[in-house]
Design an enzyme around this catalytic site. Structure first.
Site, PDB file in Angstrom:
ATOM      1  N   LYS A 191       0.842  -1.203   0.000  1.00  0.00           N
ATOM      2  CA  LYS A 191       0.000   0.000   0.000  1.00  0.00           C
ATOM      3  C   LYS A 191       0.878   1.255   0.000  1.00  0.00           C
ATOM      4  O   LYS A 191       0.696   2.156  -0.792  1.00  0.00           O
ATOM      5  CB  LYS A 191      -0.927  -0.039   1.217  1.00  0.00           C
ATOM      6  CG  LYS A 191      -1.843   1.162   1.313  1.00  0.00           C
ATOM      7  CD  LYS A 191      -2.807   1.041   2.476  1.00  0.00           C
ATOM      8  CE  LYS A 191      -3.517   2.371   2.682  1.00  0.00           C
ATOM      9  NZ  LYS A 191      -4.470   2.351   3.785  1.00  0.00           N
ATOM     10  N   GLU A 224      10.497  -4.578   4.839  1.00  0.00           N
ATOM     11  CA  GLU A 224      10.637  -5.987   4.458  1.00  0.00           C
ATOM     12  C   GLU A 224      10.335  -6.175   2.965  1.00  0.00           C
ATOM     13  O   GLU A 224      11.070  -6.849   2.243  1.00  0.00           O
ATOM     14  CB  GLU A 224       9.659  -6.860   5.267  1.00  0.00           C
ATOM     15  CG  GLU A 224       9.960  -6.964   6.747  1.00  0.00           C
ATOM     16  CD  GLU A 224       9.322  -5.851   7.569  1.00  0.00           C
ATOM     17  OE1 GLU A 224       8.963  -4.792   6.988  1.00  0.00           O
ATOM     18  OE2 GLU A 224       9.196  -6.032   8.789  1.00  0.00           O
ATOM     19  N   GLY A 234      -4.982  -1.657   4.875  1.00  0.00           N
ATOM     20  CA  GLY A 234      -4.171  -2.797   4.418  1.00  0.00           C
ATOM     21  C   GLY A 234      -4.834  -4.132   4.691  1.00  0.00           C
ATOM     22  O   GLY A 234      -4.949  -4.981   3.802  1.00  0.00           O
ATOM     23  N   ARG A 235      -5.301  -4.324   5.927  1.00  0.00           N
ATOM     24  CA  ARG A 235      -5.866  -5.634   6.279  1.00  0.00           C
ATOM     25  C   ARG A 235      -7.248  -5.861   5.677  1.00  0.00           C
ATOM     26  O   ARG A 235      -7.806  -6.944   5.770  1.00  0.00           O
ATOM     27  CB  ARG A 235      -5.893  -5.809   7.802  1.00  0.00           C
ATOM     28  CG  ARG A 235      -6.581  -4.679   8.552  1.00  0.00           C
ATOM     29  CD  ARG A 235      -6.288  -4.751  10.038  1.00  0.00           C
ATOM     30  NE  ARG A 235      -6.780  -3.586  10.756  1.00  0.00           N
ATOM     31  CZ  ARG A 235      -6.109  -2.451  10.887  1.00  0.00           C
ATOM     32  NH1 ARG A 235      -4.924  -2.310  10.324  1.00  0.00           N
ATOM     33  NH2 ARG A 235      -6.613  -1.447  11.579  1.00  0.00           N
ATOM     34  N   GLU A 244      -5.199  -6.618  14.700  1.00  0.00           N
ATOM     35  CA  GLU A 244      -4.631  -5.306  14.373  1.00  0.00           C
ATOM     36  C   GLU A 244      -5.730  -4.241  14.451  1.00  0.00           C
ATOM     37  O   GLU A 244      -5.471  -3.086  14.773  1.00  0.00           O
ATOM     38  CB  GLU A 244      -3.972  -5.318  12.986  1.00  0.00           C
ATOM     39  CG  GLU A 244      -2.983  -4.175  12.804  1.00  0.00           C
ATOM     40  CD  GLU A 244      -2.170  -4.268  11.513  1.00  0.00           C
ATOM     41  OE1 GLU A 244      -2.754  -4.119  10.438  1.00  0.00           O
ATOM     42  OE2 GLU A 244      -0.941  -4.463  11.588  1.00  0.00           O
ATOM     43  N   HIS A 281      -5.999 -32.941  17.670  1.00  0.00           N
ATOM     44  CA  HIS A 281      -4.886 -33.771  18.149  1.00  0.00           C
ATOM     45  C   HIS A 281      -3.767 -32.902  18.685  1.00  0.00           C
ATOM     46  O   HIS A 281      -2.628 -33.354  18.808  1.00  0.00           O
ATOM     47  CB  HIS A 281      -4.398 -34.675  17.016  1.00  0.00           C
ATOM     48  CG  HIS A 281      -5.464 -35.611  16.563  1.00  0.00           C
ATOM     49  ND1 HIS A 281      -5.671 -36.839  17.149  1.00  0.00           N
ATOM     50  CD2 HIS A 281      -6.439 -35.480  15.630  1.00  0.00           C
ATOM     51  CE1 HIS A 281      -6.713 -37.428  16.567  1.00  0.00           C
ATOM     52  NE2 HIS A 281      -7.196 -36.606  15.649  1.00  0.00           N
ATOM     53  N   LYS A 340       9.040  -0.852  14.745  1.00  0.00           N
ATOM     54  CA  LYS A 340       9.662  -0.508  13.454  1.00  0.00           C
ATOM     55  C   LYS A 340      10.737   0.552  13.657  1.00  0.00           C
ATOM     56  O   LYS A 340      11.828   0.475  13.093  1.00  0.00           O
ATOM     57  CB  LYS A 340       8.603   0.088  12.513  1.00  0.00           C
ATOM     58  CG  LYS A 340       7.727  -0.893  11.805  1.00  0.00           C
ATOM     59  CD  LYS A 340       6.917  -0.141  10.742  1.00  0.00           C
ATOM     60  CE  LYS A 340       5.664  -0.884  10.376  1.00  0.00           C
ATOM     61  NZ  LYS A 340       4.753  -0.117   9.527  1.00  0.00           N
TER      62      LYS A 340
HETATM   63  O1  LIG Z   1       1.041  -2.715   2.235  1.00  0.00           O
HETATM   64  P1  LIG Z   1       2.149  -2.121   3.020  1.00  0.00           P
HETATM   65  O2  LIG Z   1       2.128  -0.618   2.969  1.00  0.00           O
HETATM   66  O3  LIG Z   1       3.478  -2.660   2.581  1.00  0.00           O
HETATM   67  O4  LIG Z   1       1.936  -2.501   4.518  1.00  0.00           O
HETATM   68  C1  LIG Z   1       2.032  -3.806   5.001  1.00  0.00           C
HETATM   69  C2  LIG Z   1       1.645  -3.852   6.457  1.00  0.00           C
HETATM   70  O5  LIG Z   1       2.454  -2.933   7.152  1.00  0.00           O
HETATM   71  C3  LIG Z   1       2.229  -2.716   8.529  1.00  0.00           C
HETATM   72  O6  LIG Z   1       2.724  -3.771   9.274  1.00  0.00           O
HETATM   73  C4  LIG Z   1       0.795  -2.499   8.869  1.00  0.00           C
HETATM   74  O7  LIG Z   1       0.608  -2.631  10.247  1.00  0.00           O
HETATM   75  C5  LIG Z   1      -0.112  -3.482   8.169  1.00  0.00           C
HETATM   76  O8  LIG Z   1      -1.446  -3.111   8.372  1.00  0.00           O
HETATM   77  C6  LIG Z   1       0.183  -3.492   6.695  1.00  0.00           C
HETATM   78  O9  LIG Z   1      -0.673  -4.386   6.066  1.00  0.00           O
END
Ligand SMILES: O=P(O)(O)OC[C@H]1O[C@H](O)[C@H](O)[C@@H](O)[C@@H]1O
Length: 561
Positions: free
Chosen positions: A212, A218, A272-273, A359, A390, A515
């Site tokens: 996003k 990462e 994002g989620r 989240e 199990h 972060k």
């Molecule tokens: O889609 P991006 O901008 O790379 O973000 C990826 C993720 O980053 C963070 O960890 C946020 O807490 C998430 O909500 C998000 O989905």
């Protein structure tokens, strides 16, 4: 605006006062009332929700519905669909529902209808995915791109992985996928890079960078690593043919070296989620399964959206799910929830809902910034049944009380019935689905055990208290349509819980601190590695651990460029 806590309301107090009455009732007895059970079973487009194994009576439900009214749940749903900036701390609208709205719907944000822009991107994905799938779009050496690697994390990974896992065994989707592969690279661990690229050839691989913000550390490092893998084998010019992007930040996409003609946009009103129905999920899934299958997934979600928007509180499935969640987590004091799909294809449902729910609702203050005096959020976890049985079900049966979501499918994606077996393999699986919910609710008494001749010394060990709540969701099949329904039910449940708790379910400030600290650690690690010095910038423990870690020189196995 004066801040008001929902816990100060009469509706809240009435529920607190009602807890002793519920503590007197055992599910064994509640389930004997067929009228009660019937009133707690709901159906939506063939999907059934059974709440009869929750620790509730008609009075509990009435009190919960009063609480929903007190919390203005209906008004909050309306505001969400109206594109109001209900995510106040980020000053954003929350409009993931617009992502699945049909072309003729009007969903506005800042006076603009969002639906045409959504469909413009969908059309672009449709055209692109068809070109790739038919081989009209080829790689740098002229070969068709048969494998896709999606690079993304969090909301840019978990939703697409969940849907992909649910569809890959569905016969029509499997046929549409043919020999194509869809893989995900999320963790910044170089092992994940090795796993994601294992056996793939750059000349037949398409990489979709999904982010996003296009700044997530990462994802950016993984994207650069895979770009190097492509360049090392095919040269710099190959990037345009082999890498595309999904993002709200097209400026950074372009700076990364990707032609924005090959980028799929979405908008800041998609969290994002909650983004799996945007290009985040639609692009990879359309590449793998064809656009028509993804359209059905969007349709399933939209049908639940409409119900959520229009149905009365009493008959509104996501509202009821949300109220039950609040009742269990806050009033009955059960902090956890287990998500237990009796379907292997739903193995990534729990990890996805973990992010959607934890989240969103893992907050400590109300939307006005007042510390909540009541617990919010839920600790979600889960595994497919029967595997979980199990493993951790022991604790659920005799240890702590963990409300369970049992999810079952009527018609399996793969039916097998061995000659001579009493039931088919799917029936065998589903017998467990039905049995577990009743085992938790009824338990087993001392008297029953003694009547069975269980030795006295073992009776307490073999006793099950029962009275452990669960809900059951029964889907007719697991298809793109029902996966969409299931997704939207959970998404809206989470929103309702947040609406009642009075928190902002749509921001995530809690992920920032770690972060920022990682940036500081990165600087110190780089300094120590380059200058051979010891780290002294942190507390005793962190310095000690870092110096221990840095003692060993890293043996780099692979460098690109
Ligand atoms: O889609 P991006 O901008 O790379 O973000 C990826 C993720 O980053 C963070 O960890 C946020 O807490 C998430 O909500 C998000 O989905």
């Amino acid at each position: 605006m004066a801040s008001s806590l929902i816990s100060d309301s009469a509706a809240w107090k009435a529920l607190e006062d009602h807890i002793p009455a519920i503590n007197q009732a055992h599910l064994r007895d509640l389930l004997a009332d067929e009228g009660r059970s019937a009133s707690l079973i709901k159906e939506l487009n063939g999907t059934v929700l059974d709440l009869s194994r929750q620790r509730v009576t008609k009075e509990t439900m009435d009190l919960l519905l009063n609480l929903a009214k007190e919390a203005n749940v209906k008004e909050k749903i309306t505001k969400m669909f109206a594109g109001e900036r209900i995510n106040k701390t980020e000053n954003r609208a929350v409009l993931h529902v617009a992502l699945r709205a049909p072309k003729d719907e009007v969903i506005t944000c800042d006076g603009q209808n969002t639906v045409p822009a959504v469909h413009e991107v969908l059309d672009k994905i449709k055209a692109f995915s068809e070109k790739v799938r038919t081989g009209e779009w080829v790689g740098a050496t002229g070969k068709p791109l048969t494998d896709v690697v999606c690079i993304g994390i969090g909301g840019s990974f978990l939703g697409p992985l969940f849907v992909h896992t649910a569809l890959q065994t569905e016969p029509k989707c499997a046929e549409a996928a043919g020999k194509r592969q869809l893989r995900f690279l999320s963790n910044v661990d170089p092992i994940d890079v090795a796993l994601a690229l294992d056996g793939l050839e750059p000349e037949t691989t398409l990489v979709v960078i999904v982010s996003k913000t296009f700044t997530t550390a990462e994802t950016m490092l993984n994207a650069k690593t895979v770009r190097s893998w492509i360049i090392a084998s095919l040269g710099k010019d190959a990037v345009a043919k082999h890498m595309v992007a999904v993002s709200t930040n097209l400026k950074l996409v372009s700076e990364f070296g990707i032609d924005t003609a090959n980028a799929f946009a979405f908008w800041d009103w998609v969290g994002g989620r909650f983004s799996v129905c945007s290009a985040v999920g639609v692009a990879p899934l359309a590449l793998q399964y064809g656009f028509e299958n993804v359209e059905k997934f969007l349709q399933g979600a939209w049908d639940v959206d409409k119900h959520f928007r229009d149905a009365s509180l009493e008959s509104n499935i996501p509202v009821l799910l949300g109220l039950i969640g609040v009742w269990n987590a806050t009033f009955l004091g059960y902090p956890s929830r287990a998500i237990l799909p009796y379907c292997q294809s739903l193995s990534k449902l729990a990890p996805h809902i973990q992010q959607v729910s934890m989240e969103s609702n893992g907050k400590g203050v109300t939307i006005e910034g007042v510390r909540t005096p009541y617990p919010t959020g839920q600790i979600d976890f889960g595994e497919p049944g029967t595997n979980g049985q199990h493993s951790f079900y022991q604790l659920i049966h005799q240890g702590r009380v963990i409300p369970c979501d049992f999810i079952g499918i009527i018609k399996s994606q793969h039916s097998v019935h061995l000659k001579g077996e009493m039931v088919s393999n799917h029936d065998e699986l589903m017998c467990n689905f039905f049995a577990q919910a009743d085992a938790l609710a009824y338990g087993k008494t001392k008297e029953q055990l003694l009547a069975e001749g269980v030795p006295e010394a073992l009776v307490s060990h073999k006793t099950f208290t029962g009275n452990r709540p669960s809900l059951s969701i029964l889907l007719p099949t697991l298809t793109p349509y029902t996966v969409g329904q299931l997704l939207a039910m959970y998404e809206h449940q989470v929103a309702v819980q947040g609406f009642v708790w009075g928190i902002n379910s749509f921001d995530q400030w809690g992920v920032e601190l770690g972060k920022v600290l990682a940036l500081k650690v990165r600087k110190e690690v780089s300094l120590a590695r380059n200058q051979g010095t010891k780290v002294t910038a942190f507390n005793y423990s962190t310095n000690f651990l870092l110096n221990q870690y840095l003692k060993e020189k890293e043996e780099v196995m692979k460098t690109f460029e």
